[in-house]
Design an enzyme around this catalytic site. Structure first.
Site, PDB file in Angstrom:
ATOM      1  N   GLY A  12      37.882  35.909  36.075  1.00  0.00           N
ATOM      2  CA  GLY A  12      37.555  34.939  35.037  1.00  0.00           C
ATOM      3  C   GLY A  12      38.776  34.360  34.346  1.00  0.00           C
ATOM      4  O   GLY A  12      39.893  34.473  34.826  1.00  0.00           O
TER       5      GLY A  12
ATOM      6  N   HIS B 103      41.234  28.883  35.876  1.00  0.00           N
ATOM      7  CA  HIS B 103      42.186  27.767  35.852  1.00  0.00           C
ATOM      8  C   HIS B 103      42.075  27.053  37.199  1.00  0.00           C
ATOM      9  O   HIS B 103      41.262  27.430  38.057  1.00  0.00           O
ATOM     10  CB  HIS B 103      43.607  28.258  35.567  1.00  0.00           C
ATOM     11  CG  HIS B 103      44.047  29.372  36.468  1.00  0.00           C
ATOM     12  ND1 HIS B 103      44.223  29.218  37.817  1.00  0.00           N
ATOM     13  CD2 HIS B 103      44.325  30.686  36.208  1.00  0.00           C
ATOM     14  CE1 HIS B 103      44.610  30.365  38.350  1.00  0.00           C
ATOM     15  NE2 HIS B 103      44.664  31.271  37.407  1.00  0.00           N
TER      16      HIS B 103
ATOM     17  N   HIS C  82      41.761  28.994  40.483  1.00  0.00           N
ATOM     18  CA  HIS C  82      40.426  29.515  40.805  1.00  0.00           C
ATOM     19  C   HIS C  82      39.503  28.378  41.275  1.00  0.00           C
ATOM     20  O   HIS C  82      38.719  28.538  42.211  1.00  0.00           O
ATOM     21  CB  HIS C  82      39.778  30.146  39.575  1.00  0.00           C
ATOM     22  CG  HIS C  82      40.518  31.330  39.003  1.00  0.00           C
ATOM     23  ND1 HIS C  82      41.095  31.305  37.747  1.00  0.00           N
ATOM     24  CD2 HIS C  82      40.763  32.555  39.494  1.00  0.00           C
ATOM     25  CE1 HIS C  82      41.656  32.483  37.491  1.00  0.00           C
ATOM     26  NE2 HIS C  82      41.475  33.263  38.533  1.00  0.00           N
TER      27      HIS C  82
ATOM     28  N   GLN D 194      41.223  48.611  38.758  1.00  0.00           N
ATOM     29  CA  GLN D 194      42.480  48.091  39.300  1.00  0.00           C
ATOM     30  C   GLN D 194      43.581  47.985  38.239  1.00  0.00           C
ATOM     31  O   GLN D 194      44.677  47.517  38.530  1.00  0.00           O
ATOM     32  CB  GLN D 194      42.267  46.762  40.014  1.00  0.00           C
ATOM     33  CG  GLN D 194      41.964  45.579  39.112  1.00  0.00           C
ATOM     34  CD  GLN D 194      41.514  44.368  39.920  1.00  0.00           C
ATOM     35  OE1 GLN D 194      40.453  44.366  40.526  1.00  0.00           O
ATOM     36  NE2 GLN D 194      42.340  43.336  39.941  1.00  0.00           N
TER      37      GLN D 194
ATOM     38  N   GLN E 120      46.690  32.746  47.760  1.00  0.00           N
ATOM     39  CA  GLN E 120      48.016  33.190  48.217  1.00  0.00           C
ATOM     40  C   GLN E 120      48.868  33.674  47.039  1.00  0.00           C
ATOM     41  O   GLN E 120      49.833  34.401  47.217  1.00  0.00           O
ATOM     42  CB  GLN E 120      48.698  32.035  48.967  1.00  0.00           C
ATOM     43  CG  GLN E 120      50.127  32.281  49.411  1.00  0.00           C
ATOM     44  CD  GLN E 120      50.253  33.407  50.438  1.00  0.00           C
ATOM     45  OE1 GLN E 120      49.276  33.778  51.093  1.00  0.00           O
ATOM     46  NE2 GLN E 120      51.447  33.967  50.562  1.00  0.00           N
TER      47      GLN E 120
ATOM     48  N   SER F 190      48.207  31.171  36.208  1.00  0.00           N
ATOM     49  CA  SER F 190      47.731  32.546  36.083  1.00  0.00           C
ATOM     50  C   SER F 190      47.002  32.698  34.755  1.00  0.00           C
ATOM     51  O   SER F 190      47.422  32.107  33.746  1.00  0.00           O
ATOM     52  CB  SER F 190      48.919  33.511  36.115  1.00  0.00           C
ATOM     53  OG  SER F 190      48.520  34.793  35.673  1.00  0.00           O
ATOM     54  N   SER F 191      45.938  33.482  34.764  1.00  0.00           N
ATOM     55  CA  SER F 191      45.237  33.752  33.498  1.00  0.00           C
ATOM     56  C   SER F 191      46.193  34.403  32.513  1.00  0.00           C
ATOM     57  O   SER F 191      46.077  34.234  31.300  1.00  0.00           O
ATOM     58  CB  SER F 191      44.047  34.681  33.753  1.00  0.00           C
ATOM     59  OG  SER F 191      43.233  34.175  34.790  1.00  0.00           O
TER      60      SER F 191
HETATM   61  P1  AMP Z   1      42.212  36.719  39.373  1.00  0.00           P
HETATM   62  O1  AMP Z   1      41.085  36.182  38.563  1.00  0.00           O
HETATM   63  O2  AMP Z   1      43.546  36.492  38.772  1.00  0.00           O
HETATM   64  O3  AMP Z   1      41.981  38.129  39.838  1.00  0.00           O
HETATM   65  O4  AMP Z   1      42.252  35.850  40.705  1.00  0.00           O
HETATM   66  C1  AMP Z   1      41.107  35.607  41.458  1.00  0.00           C
HETATM   67  C2  AMP Z   1      41.516  34.880  42.709  1.00  0.00           C
HETATM   68  O5  AMP Z   1      42.170  33.667  42.356  1.00  0.00           O
HETATM   69  C3  AMP Z   1      42.507  35.685  43.583  1.00  0.00           C
HETATM   70  O6  AMP Z   1      42.169  35.503  44.952  1.00  0.00           O
HETATM   71  C4  AMP Z   1      43.824  35.027  43.245  1.00  0.00           C
HETATM   72  O7  AMP Z   1      44.789  35.128  44.281  1.00  0.00           O
HETATM   73  C5  AMP Z   1      43.401  33.585  43.045  1.00  0.00           C
HETATM   74  N1  AMP Z   1      44.393  32.874  42.227  1.00  0.00           N
HETATM   75  C6  AMP Z   1      44.814  33.189  40.980  1.00  0.00           C
HETATM   76  N2  AMP Z   1      45.768  32.328  40.580  1.00  0.00           N
HETATM   77  C7  AMP Z   1      45.967  31.459  41.596  1.00  0.00           C
HETATM   78  C8  AMP Z   1      46.839  30.339  41.807  1.00  0.00           C
HETATM   79  N3  AMP Z   1      47.708  29.942  40.883  1.00  0.00           N
HETATM   80  N4  AMP Z   1      46.756  29.689  42.982  1.00  0.00           N
HETATM   81  C9  AMP Z   1      45.897  30.078  43.956  1.00  0.00           C
HETATM   82  N5  AMP Z   1      45.046  31.114  43.817  1.00  0.00           N
HETATM   83  C10 AMP Z   1      45.084  31.800  42.661  1.00  0.00           C
END
Ligand code: AMP
Length: 281
Positions: A31, A34, A37, A61, A148, A185-186
């Site tokens: 969640g 951005h 996502h 995690q 990635q 990034s969140s």
């Molecule tokens: P998270 O919510 O941060 O756990 O991320 C969920 C998914 O979104 C994961 O597969 C991340 O690799 C992907 N993700 C997060 N930030 C980015 C980004 N800047 N570019 C591409 N994928 C992202």
């Protein structure tokens, strides 16, 4: 867009979708959405009939001293962003359902989880592979899309999917960056204005390393030192790790002869950021 919070209801919906021949695309997230996502939703929609996004901050995690409690959350905003992007279902369970009392079962990928982020976050990938397996069994997707941005996570999930014969296509979508190069990034919301400026060095150091490789540098140690030197010029930057490894296997590289993954984790103030680039020779 439908919001489902109950595991059994999600499984029933997935069964119904499969029964009428719908191809299910799945985007697991924690969640605070951005553009990174939202791009995963787009990638899922390209390949599937129904797109399901999970929003769940997975406690297993996070290490004991990490940011589980502070992790940014805004479920209503997430729902409106996901809906605008054409997401069909949000799966948003609570931890009591996911990890009931006396929960005892974990999924673990060996070896490739003990390097890079796995070395500095013991247990992190065990939490990731466990929740992703559980979500796969709940959402029953045909395709799952990862970013990635978390390069090691994508490799670990692909390996787990192969090793456990899971009948799911794993798609990895490129890193989405801010205009100035900072990977979205969140956790960027933790950065002060000054830290946000300092964080620009991360993408700059990846670009520098890429340029060096393209100009013929093949010595991984030299490149790692150059990255460390550049990043640590910033007053609040503390390196967690900088690694250059084989892009598919995460095996260590000393002389660069093949495609490599340059990946690091760096703390800027109290915020731990990761970034990476894959460079072809
Ligand atoms: P998270 O919510 O941060 O756990 O991320 C969920 C998914 O979104 C994961 O597969 C991340 O690799 C992907 N993700 C997060 N930030 C980015 C980004 N800047 N570019 C591409 N994928 C992202």
């Amino acid at each position: 867009m439908k919001i489902i919070t109950d595991i059994k209801a999600m499984q029933k919906k997935a069964d119904e979708l499969r029964a009428i021949g719908k191809k299910i695309g799945f985007v697991p997230t924690m969640g605070f959405l951005h553009e990174g996502h939202l791009n995963l939703i787009r990638e899922a929609k390209k390949r599937c009939d129904t797109t399901i996004m999970s929003i769940y901050v997975n406690p297993t995690q996070f290490g004991p001293d990490e940011d589980l409690d502070d992790y940014p959350r805004d479920f209503d905003r997430d729902c409106s962003l996901a809906e605008k992007e054409g997401c069909d279902i949000i799966f948003h369970p609570d931890s009591k359902q996911i990890y009931p009392d006396n929960y005892l079962t974990y999924v673990e990928v060996e070896d490739i989880t003990s390097v890079l982020c796995g070395a500095s976050r013991p247990g992190h990938f065990k939490g990731v592979t466990t929740i992703v397996t559980k979500l796969f069994n709940i959402v029953k997707p045909h395709v799952a899309v990862f970013g990635q941005k978390d390069a090691q996570q994508a490799i670990v999930i692909k390996k787990m999917t192969r090793d456990l014969n899971l009948d799911i296509d794993i798609v990895v979508a490129p890193i989405v960056r801010e205009k100035d190069g900072l990977a979205k990034s969140s956790r960027n919301t933790y950065l002060s204005g000054d830290e946000r400026e300092q964080a620009l060095v991360l993408n700059q150091s990846l670009k520098m390393a890429e340029k060096e490789i393209k100009s013929g540098e093949r010595n991984a140690e030299k490149l790692k030192s150059a990255i460390v030197d550049l990043i640590t010029r910033q007053p609040d930057a503390v390196i967690d790790y900088v690694e250059i490894v084989e892009a598919d296997t995460l095996a260590p590289v000393t002389i660069i002869t093949n495609e490599v993954l340059i990946a690091f984790a760096v703390k800027i103030g109290r915020t731990r950021l990761i970034d990476n680039i894959v460079v072809q020779v």
